[in-house]
Design a protein around this motif. Sequence first.
Motif: not given
Length: 441
Positions: A29, A32, A123, A126
Amino acid sequence: MFIAKNNCSEATALNQKLFNHDLRLHANAENVVVRPFNLAWQAKDAEPSRTERMLERIFSLDEAQVKRELAKVFRDFGNRHWQTRDIFRKRFEDIKAHSNFGGRNITQPLSELIGAYFCHEYSYASAALMNPSVTLHPDQSGMGDGWQRIIMSMRAVGEGHISSVAFREGVVGPNKHFSLSPEPPTFTAADLATGSEMLGEGSVSVYRNKDSTLSGTVLFPITDAQKNGLEDLRLTRIRTDDGKFLWVGTYTAYSGREIQSELLFTDDFRKFDLVPMSGKAAVNKGMALFPKKIGGEYAMIGRQDGENLFLLRSPNICEWNDGVKIMEPRYPWEYVQIGNCGPPIELDQGWLLLTHGVGAMRKYSIGAALLDKKDPSKVLGRTAMPILSADEELRDGYVPNVVYSCGAMKCGPDLFLPYGVADSSIAFAFMPIDSILKRLV
């Protein structure tokens, strides 16, 4: 380790020759990128639009407030992304092209703040990282005997179950050596190329930033046909008629309602053309292109009926129609359906095709087949047992009991196989090719 759990002595002997690398890649996660934030959920026929109402709120700020709010944004996000100001300015230009600013004087801080309000962090991996494919890197400079620089593509799944394409660079070499280049500290989304609408209906070009590494670049859905995902890229390198190399990937574009098979073209992994396929065969997932023409035509392994494998031929790499059925489920571990696990790999003995089979309890396993070199519609042999399936210790994940690959490659006497684990992570294995060939029946 992932091995085939069964009582077959031949399968057990093959499993003992399987070497699983310690490296595993997992969903993360923390990876990004900055993406456009679109206010699509506004009331119908609202006047002014929600976008215009938000702009009016921003315009109500005086210069000092604009600078303070912008400073907060850079304090919170400036170190998490690369060239953040440029991203905000570009996003501002997108908003400006579709909004009425009423002749206002837009200062640089104000333009950057507007851009920030219409962006968000995403993200991209994720939820899951899975279904890898591997190919030779365009740059093989400095590689010693037996060493190869590689590019691996991966299916990354983020918020909203949106699939994108991520990459990692690395090297493979003798004695089952394998390593990946470190991930960069920041990641960027590939940008839409100017004038890409001229490619044709549904086709676009994207490019990675000239200062960004491939390992830090993500390809996101752009067209309406792709808006819910770019799924399961299968990369292969083909030699063109002029003797140069072109990398072509097949993948599934998912709109949220329908799927469509598309092609990715690149000769340098800096600019990527994304082009829909046409024809009757381009209606299902899992198409894999041969790395060279056969009999003067392009060749593809497809599964247009969702159950069996077909050999397709076409003079046009973008148009695929009816093919010849070459394999159907034969063994219990593949009774539900079979498919390919990436482009065929050329050997002296023929075309090595990795397959996947789905058995009881929707368990996915990987097998192999050998196709005739001159006429790939002839199946010379196939494995009666899987060469790879989930064991008791590593079967759990987002989609349990699944091992799956979108492409392996030859590395000396071995097959180098990156593979997805339970639609959640990526593992890596080496297997002697002669051990696979000896198990064909």
